[in-house]
Design an enzyme around this catalytic site. Structure first.
Site, PDB file in Angstrom:
ATOM      1  N   HIS B  67       0.796  -1.119   0.121  1.00  0.00           N
ATOM      2  CA  HIS B  67      -0.143   0.002  -0.006  1.00  0.00           C
ATOM      3  C   HIS B  67       0.821   1.364   0.009  1.00  0.00           C
ATOM      4  O   HIS B  67       2.042   1.225   0.590  1.00  0.00           O
ATOM      5  CB  HIS B  67      -0.958  -0.088   1.225  1.00  0.00           C
ATOM      6  CG  HIS B  67      -0.207  -0.126   2.474  1.00  0.00           C
ATOM      7  ND1 HIS B  67       0.037  -1.343   3.133  1.00  0.00           N
ATOM      8  CD2 HIS B  67       0.319   0.633   3.291  1.00  0.00           C
ATOM      9  CE1 HIS B  67       0.600  -1.393   4.116  1.00  0.00           C
ATOM     10  NE2 HIS B  67       1.076   0.021   4.325  1.00  0.00           N
ATOM     11  N   CYS B 176     -29.288  19.532 -21.053  1.00  0.00           N
ATOM     12  CA  CYS B 176     -28.370  20.043 -22.162  1.00  0.00           C
ATOM     13  C   CYS B 176     -29.046  20.541 -23.089  1.00  0.00           C
ATOM     14  O   CYS B 176     -30.403  20.247 -23.459  1.00  0.00           O
ATOM     15  CB  CYS B 176     -27.362  19.181 -22.505  1.00  0.00           C
ATOM     16  SG  CYS B 176     -27.951  17.571 -23.465  1.00  0.00           S
TER      17      CYS B 176
END
Lengths: 88, 636
Positions: B67, B176
């Protein structure tokens, strides 16, 4: 049986590296059973995965319990590691 | 923070066989990159290796969890790899590792620890580990984790669904200008993000087919807030008093989580429909240019259907008369009853075009009160009303309507501001009486004052054309062609067209030929451009492109108006030069025309028609190339 409650000081919490350090140190006390209790979760101080699974964060309180041979020494060592923030 | 949400399919590799730790890390980093959350691969890998240097991340039981917490990470994510034969990951217990999870965590927060803790919790279960190793494909792998998480964290599962009483925590509206793609993409992204975050969300889409999945009054009342991701005006009054976050539709696609967080965290400002947004906040961070564009597009997209349907009707009329063998003079297009039907009705639809443009621009600026001022203002632009001749004189065309829409909208906002100081008792009659009345009065005065300017312009142009008669024919042709396309129905167009008709009456037919070709070029040039330079236009413009072939060939210049209105500074000059080229060539080739309209349907009576067609082709190509040159690529 000896017990002490400490507060986690290292910023990143008890992630894998500190957990590994703790496990390595606690394994030096083979006949002593050390457990960590944080919130509702309990972990054996010799099991990395259990410690990790507890997800101990910075600032949380951990109750360390040691029972068995050299229990005071084991507890002291664990407390020392926590209080020094595992060298972080 | 569920494991399954952090682990995308692209980031899983089953039954791998890396030779050593180094290779395993390389593969896992590669998988992380595929997951898309890594901004800088090298930096991230460096972080992983640095961590391994402090001690192996193989924690025993065959599990390794490399990690890194790094600036190179955009968001928390996981990569997973199973290695059936095991790989030496330098584990503390010396055993090989066969289950590898790589964590990428951003610098801020405790995500890192939470993921680690959660992974460990579920990985402690031996059966679970066996199931993971046995997984045949990625779906099964994810399902195994999902089941385990649901078992270990049962509370979360419930949160995923709609909260107990069936209400939604967050509502959203997407819209839109085109209403074809982005509206739905944003809605999908928001719904997905809501699901992922465990936030019940409902999204209304205001697409071209009307609003779908409409938010109900009760839902609005019960929700925490509303996200409005729209590039055109949406019905806002229903959100009065709620927390509303307004933004671009593209944000709905790009950063849906962020938008949902704005509502969940209560950061969004309270929307107050009567005026300003209160409670601080940054809901109004659009630039002025963007606002204008949005308002313009709101007008254009509502106007388009009128242009398309009306235009096709008129073209049909010409076609019918052609088939019926009608005489190709001024009665062409209305000669047969059927043709007259289509041409008249199509013409009526056309009459709405310009007022609708202005109306929706006005509405997007000042909401419902702006609709009236825009509609009437736009209509006055087509009638050309002036103080001396209220019934109408010279229309200012679509340019006048653009002006009416914008000026009317902003004046309406001004009127509303002025009315703020009126006694509260009048609040009820403001929207039904005061706003419309004052708005109508103001827009009427303004348009009647503006139209005469168009009248002078028209007279001046007519005189100018008459005086041109003696000079070069070709220059005259260029000017006529250009005038036809400069305002597509305004004073320039009108002057040129009238000049052409007058010339027919006087017996010189070459002028009408130049006029008609000038009016045919703009739609054809635009149609060609939408075919060959698709990336210059948005989806809606592209889809309507082919209709402009019919419009242009039928001499219906208006087909170009929606395109010109959307981007006048680039489209008009391109069309103008193309049309002027065609007009000049038509004159140069001595083409003649006796019918005042009809387009390609009257080509049979065009004198020197082969050259006429050539002129049309050249003019249209010039227009198309200029459009390609001037217009910027659209990012869609």
């Amino acid at each position: 049986m000896v017990t002490k409650t400490i507060k986690v000081v290292n910023e990143q919490g008890i992630h894998m590296r500190p957990a590994g350090m703790l496990v390595a140190e606690m394994k030096k006390f083979p006949n002593c059973n050390v457990t960590l209790k944080c919130g509702e979760k309990t972990a054996k101080a010799t099991a990395v995965m259990q410690i990790m699974a507890s997800g101990i964060k910075c600032g949380s309180e951990v109750e360390i319990t040691a029972e068995g041979e050299n229990e005071q020494a084991a507890l002291d060592k664990a407390v020392e590691l926590f209080e020094t923030g595992f060298g972080e | 923070m569920r494991i399954v949400d952090l682990l995308s399919k692209e980031s899983i590799l089953l039954k791998a066989s890396p030779k050593n730790k180094q290779e395993a890390i390389d593969k896992l980093v590669e998988l992380q990159v595929k997951g898309g959350k890594i901004a800088d691969k090298e930096a991230y890998k460096k972080g992983i290796l640095a961590r391994e240097e402090q001690g192996s991340t193989a924690v025993g039981e065959g599990i390794a969890i490399p990690h890194a917490k790094s600036d190179a990470v955009k968001g928390p994510s996981l990569a997973a790899m199973t290695v059936p034969d095991g790989v030496d990951y330098e584990a503390l217990d010396g055993e090989p590792s066969n289950l590898l999870f790589m964590i990428a965590a951003p610098m801020d927060g405790d995500v890192h620890l939470e993921v680690l803790s959660r992974l460990m919790t579920i990985l402690m279960d031996e059966d679970f580990r066996a199931k993971l190793l046995a997984a045949k494909d990625k779906n099964e792998f994810i399902n195994v984790i999902d089941e385990m998480e649901q078992e270990k964290y049962p509370d979360e599962k419930k949160e995923q669904n709609v909260s107990g009483d069936g209400s939604y925590k967050v509502l959203a509206v997407t819209a839109c200008p085109t209403g074809i793609a982005h509206t739905y993409m944003a809605a999908e992204a928001l719904e997905k993000a809501g699901k992922k975050m465990g936030v019940p969300i409902k999204v209304e889409t205001n697409g071209s087919g009307g609003a779908k999945n409409i938010l109900t009054k009760d839902e609005i009342a019960a929700c925490d807030g509303i996200i409005v991701a729209a590039d055109k005006a949406v019905e806002m009054s229903r959100f009065n008093g709620k927390k509303v976050y307004k933004t671009k539709v593209s944000d709905g696609i790009k950063i849906p989580e962020e938008l949902i967080n704005k509502i969940v965290s209560g950061d969004a400002p309270i929307y107050n429909h009567d005026g300003e947004i209160t409670d601080g906040g940054s809901g109004d961070d659009e630039t002025f240019g963007r606002k204008i564009y949005k308002q313009l597009m709101n007008g254009v997209s509502n106007m388009l259907p009128f242009v398309v349907a009306g235009g096709i009707f008129i073209a049909l009329a010409f076609l019918i008369d052609t088939i019926a063998g009608a005489p190709q003079d001024s009665t062409f297009g209305t000669y047969t009853a059927a043709a007259e039907f289509f041409k008249t009705i199509g013409g009526y639809a056309f009459n709405f075009m310009v007022p609708i443009l202005a109306a929706y621009i006005g509405m997007s600026i000042a909401d419902r009160p702006g609709f009236l001022v825009g509609l009437v203002g736009g209509y006055l632009a087509t009638t050309g009303s002036t103080f001396s001749s209220v019934g109408g004189d010279v229309p200012s065309g679509f340019l006048g309507a653009l002006f009416a829409g914008f000026i009317g909208g902003y004046i309406m906002l001004g009127i509303e501001k002025l009315c703020d100081n009126m006694p509260k008792a009048l609040n009820g009659i403001k929207p039904v009486l005061i706003y419309p009345l004052a708005g109508l009065g103001v827009i009427a005065v303004i348009m009647c004052a503006v139209n005469p300017i168009m009248g002078y312009l028209n007279t001046g142009l007519s005189n100018f054309l008459s005086n041109m008669g003696d000079s070069s024919k070709i220059v005259l042709g260029c000017i006529l062609g250009g005038m036809m396309s400069i305002d597509m129905g305004g004073p320039f167009n009108k002057a040129a067209y009238t000049f052409g008709i007058t010339a027919i009456a006087a017996g010189s037919y070459d002028i009408m030929a130049a006029v008609m070709i000038g009016g045919m070029v703009p739609p054809i040039a635009i149609a060609l451009s939408t075919t060959f330079f698709k990336n210059r236009w948005n989806e809606e413009e592209r889809k309507n492109g082919p209709v402009n072939y019919i419009m242009g060939l039928s001499f219906i210049t208006e087909g170009a108006i929606p395109y010109a209105a959307a981007d006048p500074l680039r489209v008009i000059p391109s069309c103008l030069i193309g049309a002027a080229t065609a007009g000049g060539l038509s004159m140069a080739f001595d083409c003649t025309l006796m019918a005042p309209h009809g387009g390609v349907f009257v080509f049979a009576v065009v004198g020197n028609w082969p050259m006429y067609i050539l002129s049309l082709v050249i003019g249209s190509l010039v227009g198309m190339l200029l459009l390609a040159l001037l217009k910027k690529k659209v990012n869609e």
